[in-house]
Design an enzyme around this catalytic site. Structure first.
Site, PDB file in Angstrom:
ATOM      1  N   ARG A   9       8.009  15.062  30.256  1.00  0.00           N
ATOM      2  CA  ARG A   9       7.311  14.088  31.104  1.00  0.00           C
ATOM      3  C   ARG A   9       8.056  12.750  31.161  1.00  0.00           C
ATOM      4  O   ARG A   9       7.717  11.885  31.958  1.00  0.00           O
ATOM      5  CB  ARG A   9       5.887  13.871  30.606  1.00  0.00           C
ATOM      6  CG  ARG A   9       5.052  15.149  30.728  1.00  0.00           C
ATOM      7  CD  ARG A   9       3.613  14.917  30.368  1.00  0.00           C
ATOM      8  NE  ARG A   9       3.009  14.014  31.335  1.00  0.00           N
ATOM      9  CZ  ARG A   9       1.956  13.257  31.079  1.00  0.00           C
ATOM     10  NH1 ARG A   9       1.388  13.283  29.896  1.00  0.00           N
ATOM     11  NH2 ARG A   9       1.454  12.454  31.995  1.00  0.00           N
ATOM     12  N   CYS A  10       9.068  12.586  30.315  1.00  0.00           N
ATOM     13  CA  CYS A  10       9.826  11.337  30.232  1.00  0.00           C
ATOM     14  C   CYS A  10      11.072  11.434  31.107  1.00  0.00           C
ATOM     15  O   CYS A  10      11.912  12.313  30.915  1.00  0.00           O
ATOM     16  CB  CYS A  10      10.214  11.070  28.779  1.00  0.00           C
ATOM     17  SG  CYS A  10      11.341   9.678  28.566  1.00  0.00           S
ATOM     18  N   SER A  11      11.213  10.527  32.061  1.00  0.00           N
ATOM     19  CA  SER A  11      12.363  10.574  32.970  1.00  0.00           C
ATOM     20  C   SER A  11      13.680  10.367  32.223  1.00  0.00           C
ATOM     21  O   SER A  11      14.687  10.998  32.556  1.00  0.00           O
ATOM     22  CB  SER A  11      12.211   9.537  34.082  1.00  0.00           C
ATOM     23  OG  SER A  11      12.223   8.222  33.553  1.00  0.00           O
TER      24      SER A  11
END
Length: 113
Positions: A9-11
């Site tokens: 979920r972390c770019s």
């Protein structure tokens, strides 16, 4: 083989993983929110990084602010906090052999190659 502690979920984590994949590296992806590291595993990662446990903590996370901030915690207690609340672990982390690096910014993971 690179072990990659990843939060999809972390770019920044996704960008770092893509950079390593583009280099054709063999990668073992560890989704640490789903499969949190044990206390001993996390302690080893911290040793490989060559940092203090507090330097791996995402201190802006709400759980840190409400539960741990301004408390006089030992290194062991800080590691326990990350084991119990894996979203406190800074990400991403790439490990290759005896070297480890935090991918902030994402391009920094290339230093492990």
């Amino acid at each position: 083989m690179i072990t990659f502690y990843h939060n999809p979920r972390c770019s920044k984590s996704r960008q770092a993983l893509n950079l390593l994949e583009e280099k054709g590296e063999t990668i073992e992806v560890v989704r640490y929110l789903e499969t949190p590291p044990s206390h001993q595993e996390l302690k080893q990662v911290i040793e490989l990084l060559g940092i203090a446990p507090i330097d791996l903590v995402r201190t802006q996370e709400e759980v840190w602010k409400t539960t741990y901030k301004n408390k006089n915690l030992s290194d062991e207690q800080i590691i326990d906090a990350m084991v119990q609340n894996p979203k406190l672990i800074e990400r991403p982390i790439a490990i290759k052999g005896t070297h480890a690096i935090i991918g902030r910014p994402p391009q920094q993971v290339l230093d492990i190659l």
